[in-house]
Design a protein around this motif. Structure first.
Motif, PDB file in Angstrom:
ATOM      1  N   ASP A 129       0.871  -1.104   0.168  1.00 64.00           N
ATOM      2  CA  ASP A 129       0.036   0.014  -0.042  1.00 64.00           C
ATOM      3  C   ASP A 129       0.941   1.320  -0.047  1.00 64.00           C
ATOM      4  O   ASP A 129       1.384   1.744   0.963  1.00 64.00           O
ATOM      5  CB  ASP A 129      -1.091  -0.068   1.019  1.00 64.00           C
ATOM      6  CG  ASP A 129      -1.918   1.157   1.143  1.00 64.00           C
ATOM      7  OD1 ASP A 129      -1.592   2.092   0.616  1.00 64.00           O
ATOM      8  OD2 ASP A 129      -2.825   1.078   2.136  1.00 64.00           O
TER       9      ASP A 129
ATOM     10  N   HIS B 204       0.609   4.402  -0.619  1.00 63.50           N
ATOM     11  CA  HIS B 204       0.101   5.542   0.161  1.00 63.50           C
ATOM     12  C   HIS B 204       0.244   5.740   1.527  1.00 63.50           C
ATOM     13  O   HIS B 204       0.585   6.561   2.189  1.00 63.50           O
ATOM     14  CB  HIS B 204      -1.413   6.109  -0.241  1.00 63.50           C
ATOM     15  CG  HIS B 204      -1.573   6.411  -1.687  1.00 63.50           C
ATOM     16  ND1 HIS B 204      -2.800   7.156  -1.967  1.00 63.50           N
ATOM     17  CD2 HIS B 204      -0.826   6.323  -2.913  1.00 63.50           C
ATOM     18  CE1 HIS B 204      -2.789   7.358  -3.185  1.00 63.50           C
ATOM     19  NE2 HIS B 204      -1.711   6.898  -3.685  1.00 63.50           N
ATOM     20  N   ALA B 205       0.014   4.360   2.239  1.00 66.48           N
ATOM     21  CA  ALA B 205       0.388   4.107   3.666  1.00 66.48           C
ATOM     22  C   ALA B 205       1.719   4.535   3.846  1.00 66.48           C
ATOM     23  O   ALA B 205       2.096   4.859   4.909  1.00 66.48           O
ATOM     24  CB  ALA B 205      -0.056   2.809   4.092  1.00 66.48           C
TER      25      ALA B 205
ATOM     26  N   PRO C 111      -0.678  10.803  -3.594  1.00 70.33           N
ATOM     27  CA  PRO C 111      -1.786  10.660  -4.988  1.00 70.33           C
ATOM     28  C   PRO C 111      -1.314  11.552  -5.982  1.00 70.33           C
ATOM     29  O   PRO C 111      -0.990  12.762  -5.958  1.00 70.33           O
ATOM     30  CB  PRO C 111      -2.977  11.187  -4.212  1.00 70.33           C
ATOM     31  CG  PRO C 111      -2.843  11.170  -2.892  1.00 70.33           C
ATOM     32  CD  PRO C 111      -1.608  11.590  -2.439  1.00 70.33           C
TER      33      PRO C 111
ATOM     34  N   THR D 223      -2.040  14.312  -8.471  1.00 66.34           N
ATOM     35  CA  THR D 223      -2.834  15.479  -8.615  1.00 66.34           C
ATOM     36  C   THR D 223      -4.128  15.246  -9.347  1.00 66.34           C
ATOM     37  O   THR D 223      -5.551  15.435  -8.848  1.00 66.34           O
ATOM     38  CB  THR D 223      -2.261  16.660  -8.741  1.00 66.34           C
ATOM     39  OG1 THR D 223      -1.182  16.796  -7.811  1.00 66.34           O
ATOM     40  CG2 THR D 223      -3.021  17.993  -8.339  1.00 66.34           C
TER      41      THR D 223
ATOM     42  N   ARG E 204      -6.954  12.844  -8.265  1.00 57.64           N
ATOM     43  CA  ARG E 204      -7.735  13.528  -7.212  1.00 57.64           C
ATOM     44  C   ARG E 204      -8.593  14.758  -7.316  1.00 57.64           C
ATOM     45  O   ARG E 204      -9.774  14.736  -6.796  1.00 57.64           O
ATOM     46  CB  ARG E 204      -6.759  13.673  -6.071  1.00 57.64           C
ATOM     47  CG  ARG E 204      -6.193  12.275  -5.169  1.00 57.64           C
ATOM     48  CD  ARG E 204      -7.324  11.389  -5.140  1.00 57.64           C
ATOM     49  NE  ARG E 204      -6.731  10.066  -4.332  1.00 57.64           N
ATOM     50  CZ  ARG E 204      -6.580   9.954  -3.188  1.00 57.64           C
ATOM     51  NH1 ARG E 204      -7.076  11.233  -2.360  1.00 57.64           N
ATOM     52  NH2 ARG E 204      -6.091   9.161  -2.552  1.00 57.64           N
ATOM     53  N   GLN E 205      -8.115  15.553  -8.191  1.00 55.94           N
ATOM     54  CA  GLN E 205      -8.975  16.912  -8.507  1.00 55.94           C
ATOM     55  C   GLN E 205     -10.167  16.366  -9.155  1.00 55.94           C
ATOM     56  O   GLN E 205     -11.214  16.883  -8.877  1.00 55.94           O
ATOM     57  CB  GLN E 205      -7.954  17.797  -9.366  1.00 55.94           C
ATOM     58  CG  GLN E 205      -7.086  18.239  -8.693  1.00 55.94           C
ATOM     59  CD  GLN E 205      -6.212  19.438  -9.535  1.00 55.94           C
ATOM     60  OE1 GLN E 205      -6.030  19.208 -10.599  1.00 55.94           O
ATOM     61  NE2 GLN E 205      -5.744  20.348  -8.912  1.00 55.94           N
TER      62      GLN E 205
ATOM     63  N   LEU F  31     -11.604  13.616  -8.942  1.00 58.94           N
ATOM     64  CA  LEU F  31     -12.498  12.685  -8.289  1.00 58.94           C
ATOM     65  C   LEU F  31     -13.282  13.548  -7.343  1.00 58.94           C
ATOM     66  O   LEU F  31     -14.577  13.613  -6.862  1.00 58.94           O
ATOM     67  CB  LEU F  31     -11.861  11.711  -7.443  1.00 58.94           C
ATOM     68  CG  LEU F  31     -11.439  10.439  -8.138  1.00 58.94           C
ATOM     69  CD1 LEU F  31     -10.298   9.699  -7.310  1.00 58.94           C
ATOM     70  CD2 LEU F  31     -12.309   9.546  -8.714  1.00 58.94           C
TER      71      LEU F  31
ATOM     72  N   GLY G 268      -0.948   3.652  -7.000  1.00 56.23           N
ATOM     73  CA  GLY G 268      -1.240   3.521  -5.743  1.00 56.23           C
ATOM     74  C   GLY G 268      -2.315   3.388  -4.710  1.00 56.23           C
ATOM     75  O   GLY G 268      -2.307   3.605  -3.620  1.00 56.23           O
ATOM     76  N   GLU G 269      -3.310   3.525  -5.553  1.00 55.87           N
ATOM     77  CA  GLU G 269      -4.666   3.758  -4.985  1.00 55.87           C
ATOM     78  C   GLU G 269      -5.339   2.766  -4.393  1.00 55.87           C
ATOM     79  O   GLU G 269      -6.730   2.245  -5.067  1.00 55.87           O
ATOM     80  CB  GLU G 269      -5.486   4.850  -6.067  1.00 55.87           C
ATOM     81  CG  GLU G 269      -5.001   6.110  -6.536  1.00 55.87           C
ATOM     82  CD  GLU G 269      -5.370   7.127  -5.404  1.00 55.87           C
ATOM     83  OE1 GLU G 269      -5.813   6.778  -4.323  1.00 55.87           O
ATOM     84  OE2 GLU G 269      -5.237   8.407  -5.926  1.00 55.87           O
ATOM     85  N   CYS G 270      -4.904   1.795  -3.520  1.00 54.82           N
ATOM     86  CA  CYS G 270      -5.294   0.830  -3.035  1.00 54.82           C
ATOM     87  C   CYS G 270      -6.887   0.953  -2.470  1.00 54.82           C
ATOM     88  O   CYS G 270      -7.638   0.099  -2.805  1.00 54.82           O
ATOM     89  CB  CYS G 270      -4.719   0.219  -1.798  1.00 54.82           C
ATOM     90  SG  CYS G 270      -3.054  -0.117  -2.185  1.00 54.82           S
ATOM     91  N   GLY G 271      -7.266   2.003  -2.103  1.00 50.73           N
ATOM     92  CA  GLY G 271      -8.528   2.052  -1.207  1.00 50.73           C
ATOM     93  C   GLY G 271      -9.524   2.268  -2.319  1.00 50.73           C
ATOM     94  O   GLY G 271     -10.667   2.028  -1.814  1.00 50.73           O
ATOM     95  N   PHE G 272      -9.250   2.624  -3.491  1.00 50.50           N
ATOM     96  CA  PHE G 272     -10.685   2.926  -4.391  1.00 50.50           C
ATOM     97  C   PHE G 272     -11.268   1.545  -4.860  1.00 50.50           C
ATOM     98  O   PHE G 272     -12.194   1.659  -5.560  1.00 50.50           O
ATOM     99  CB  PHE G 272     -10.366   3.879  -5.522  1.00 50.50           C
ATOM    100  CG  PHE G 272     -10.333   5.349  -5.022  1.00 50.50           C
ATOM    101  CD1 PHE G 272      -9.238   5.770  -4.216  1.00 50.50           C
ATOM    102  CD2 PHE G 272     -11.362   6.263  -5.222  1.00 50.50           C
ATOM    103  CE1 PHE G 272      -9.258   7.145  -3.652  1.00 50.50           C
ATOM    104  CE2 PHE G 272     -11.251   7.506  -4.717  1.00 50.50           C
ATOM    105  CZ  PHE G 272     -10.366   7.914  -4.046  1.00 50.50           C
TER     106      PHE G 272
END
Lengths: 485, 485
Positions: free
Chosen positions: A63, A65-66, A71, A73, A76-77, A79, A307-311
């Motif tokens: 992971d 980001h952990a 992220p 940019t 995320r913008q 999203l 690396g966006e594991c959470g999505f």
């Protein structure tokens, strides 16, 4: 309630004796006892316990980001705008961010990402694959969106499982493997067929070994599927084009369904190594292969530079799948409704990033390049430092996000582990955690040749931290060796 | 590749003859042939085809946003900030939005929602349940986050499945049911035990019928679990407190694991009806029940006033579950990594909305109340208009998001359907779709008493549109009756 009724309630309905036996067989070392111990230690530290370290470093899960990776940019913008479309009027965002968010929102029937958008994403994925593979066509009807790659992998395995005893579906998986595969096969009641990667040759895949495993397996089950992880997890190798051709030929000859786990497709670091997709190689081998060999390949938003594991965004492409089976697949995924829509949106952005000339392009490229360059540096660093330790041997980390070094464990330590009922490498990793705060996963959780020991460590800590961590591993290993010699 | 090799490739590895037979048995009417036809018609309309209508109205799925419901501002603002934390410095957002986003980001190890946050959400869920249930304690260790409620429901069923033949796990489900249940049971190879809801008494649950179904089932399987959907899908009834007590007593007497699907817990419209959670009633019945009866209850972000289907947020609470089984459950969910983090964040906001005095409270309450009030109005309207149609009888829509009216289908239409190999209500719904553009789901997809016919229609279209839609249904039904009489 009658007295009688109360008396009849003899105990729990659901106990480990009366639960699904297949679930009991599932193992998942990446978040197993070592992680539980890590959480305990963190809590002890919070309560002020004195330890020879001040924090637990989780080098056990991939992971990014952990571990502090920022992220992208642009992703995320967009999203943020999809979440709260009022921001479409804000001067804070570049025009291409706004137009992308507008496009995604428009693809959602009601203009809210509260629901499925599927179709637009599948088209963009197909376009991405076509471009990645040098123009080989890709049909959006062959794309299925998923909740991360894990979901899609389990779904394909689920379709393939049938029969019992000698007719039971067998699935060939690499050893060492990512334990999602063994867990899914245990849960589905399929037979796991191990083929061993060649550690002496940088964890390469050897067709002779594939054949040995297949011939053995045919004595007791029905091998129908061959799983490949490229770049490799936990082993970090990148397959050569020649090797992929050999694997495809083998699958064709032996009538095996191919599953290609390609979630690390951008994570290639070593000189001379390149990512070749199974789809591309299959099609370049000509119609006798491209029209026959059944292939499912997998990708996700969780790895690479994202690396966006959470999505939990992901997709699979199926090639040469029987059309009636595709209808069954569509039905099966419909029951679980849609994959998370923010993950779908993110997947869409990943396969269709800013183009040259668009306002966000320069920043996007800078972020992407910096992340991949830094990962390459950390891959090299990990290999180099680990190989300075007597009793540790680490193959080059050609790709993915992990090193999987072999460790020499003295006989006395092996004995002590056995007395404790632990695998020797679990004993080693628990001690490493207790003495240094470094959390890695024992090789036994991934599978390894009998009598060899390894651990999996991510290359994700920031370079400065990684250097300290590797130094600590070195000191620990030398101390451990001395203690048990 | 050898000639021999080529010759051995006789056909596809994976065909409907060689695929998982359990998957083939799965049915899911909500997105079945009727929806495929709806998509076809939409494409025909896009290409300029002339139809007696200008758009397809999808009254088949409970996706509120797709029908124009606006997202809750507070939720989306916080999610936007979590996606793109730069916005924490923007003057566009109220302070409570910023502090909430900050709290969620802090709960994520690296400060990015690219990874798991779990712990903070589970604590907030426990707090919510405690408050909802009048102070009855809730332990965060009993909360498991999930990818929507479907994921959690399937997971619990999966734990419960074991045995074969007469010892095979049987699961009692209501008929009519939400077809996730039948689909999951088919896939898992468990026995589906139907208990019929009492249409004459507003789809109420009758303990005598539960007992009949159980006694019958014991002749051929091992009934271990009782599933309840309250408020009901597709039937819209809201269970009385007395009925819930009776069900709990029945489960205790008969040693059944209880599963309570409570995803519509805020969707209660009818005068005199209230939502009572199974957890609360169980605990108020005293320790002989609260210490013994095993219960899993489910909630999600997809329904109620939120309607956020796309985020796939959900949780379950387990009560009296054996601690070793809980460890197995934890392991099982770990293999699939974490539920989508934006969904987790949203779930957290749902269980912990703005409080009185906070800047976002007034708007939040206004939006929530308006949505629920409008749904109540549409529930009433649906019942009233449908009941003006000769040959349609609609029970009150006490809660949830659907009406499930009984329709009289003339014998000649039944015959014609049979000749076409269609269920009579599928024949009816296909004709309704073709003639009016209204997409509803035939009752046969949910189960119904032999010889009765229904359809499920959501109450989600905006009031004006709903009136037109109901009028069209009325005209269609009268024409259909005339045509086939």
């Amino acid at each position: 309630m009658s007295e009688n009724g109360l008396a009849s309630r003899r105990g729990k309905v659901l106990t480990t004796d009366t639960m699904n036996p297949s679930v009991k067989k599932v193992e998942y070392a990446v978040r197993g006892p070592i992680v539980q111990r890590a959480v305990e230690i963190e809590n002890e530290l919070k309560k002020g316990a004195k330890k020879p370290f001040s924090e637990v470093i989780k080098a056990n899960i991939g992971d990014a980001h952990a571990m502090g990776q920022q992220p992208v940019t642009f992703f995320r913008q967009v999203l943020a705008l999809c979440s709260y479309p009022e921001l479409l009027n804000s001067p804070l965002f570049p025009e291409d961010v706004k137009s992308r968010a507008g496009r995604i929102l428009q693809s959602c029937g009601g203009g809210s990402i509260g629901e499925t958008l599927q179709f637009c994403v599948r088209q963009d994925v197909a376009q991405y694959i076509k471009q990645r593979d040098g123009g080989i066509p890709c049909n959006p009807d062959n794309i299925y969106l998923s909740t991360g790659a894990s979901d899609a992998i389990v779904t394909i395995l689920k379709l393939l499982v049938c029969g019992e005893g000698r007719t039971c579906t067998g699935a060939m998986i690499p050893i060492p493997q990512y334990p999602l595969y063994s867990a899914a096969l245990a849960e589905l009641g399929a037979v796991q067929i191990n083929y061993y990667l060649d550690e002496e040759n940088c964890w390469s895949l050897n067709i002779g070994e594939l054949r040995r495993a297949l011939v053995d397996a045919r004595k007791h089950c029905n091998p129908r599927v061959l799983c490949i992880i490229n770049p490799g997890n936990p082993t970090g190798q990148v397959q050569s084009r020649k090797c992929i051709e050999d694997v495809i030929r083998f699958a064709a000859e032996e009538n095996l369904f191919l599953m290609a786990d390609e979630v690390y497709q951008d994570n290639v670091y070593a000189d001379g190594c390149h990512f070749h997709s199974f789809k591309k190689v299959l099609f370049e081998m000509g119609p006798q292969y491209s029209n026959t060999v059944e292939l499912a390949s997998f990708h996700s938003t969780s790895k690479c530079y994202m690396g966006e594991c959470g999505f939990r965004g992901g997709y699979m492409e199926v090639v040469n799948m029987d059309s009636d089976v595709k209808a069954q697949l569509t039905k099966l995924v419909s029951v679980r409704l849609c994959p998370p829509v923010p993950g779908q949106a993110l997947m869409d952005l990943v396969v269709n990033p800013p183009k040259p000339g668009e306002p966000s392009h320069a920043t996007f490229m800078k972020e992407r390049t910096a992340t991949l360059r830094s990962l390459a540096e950390r891959a090299k660093l990990t290999e180099q430092i680990l190989n300075t330790v007597p009793g540790i041997h680490c193959n080059p980390v050609q790709g993915a996000m992990y090193s999987f070094p072999q460790i020499t464990i003295p006989e006395r330590a092996v004995q002590e582990a056995k007395e404790k009922g632990q695998a020797p490498d679990m004993f080693y990793c628990m001690k490493l955690l207790d003495e240094t705060g470094i959390c890695v996963v024992p090789g036994s959780g991934f599978g390894q040749k009998e009598g060899t020991y390894h651990f999996r460590m991510t290359i994700l800590p920031p370079t400065d931290k990684l250097k300290i961590l590797l130094q600590k591993v070195k000191e620990f290993h030398m101390g451990f060796t001395e203690q048990f010699s």
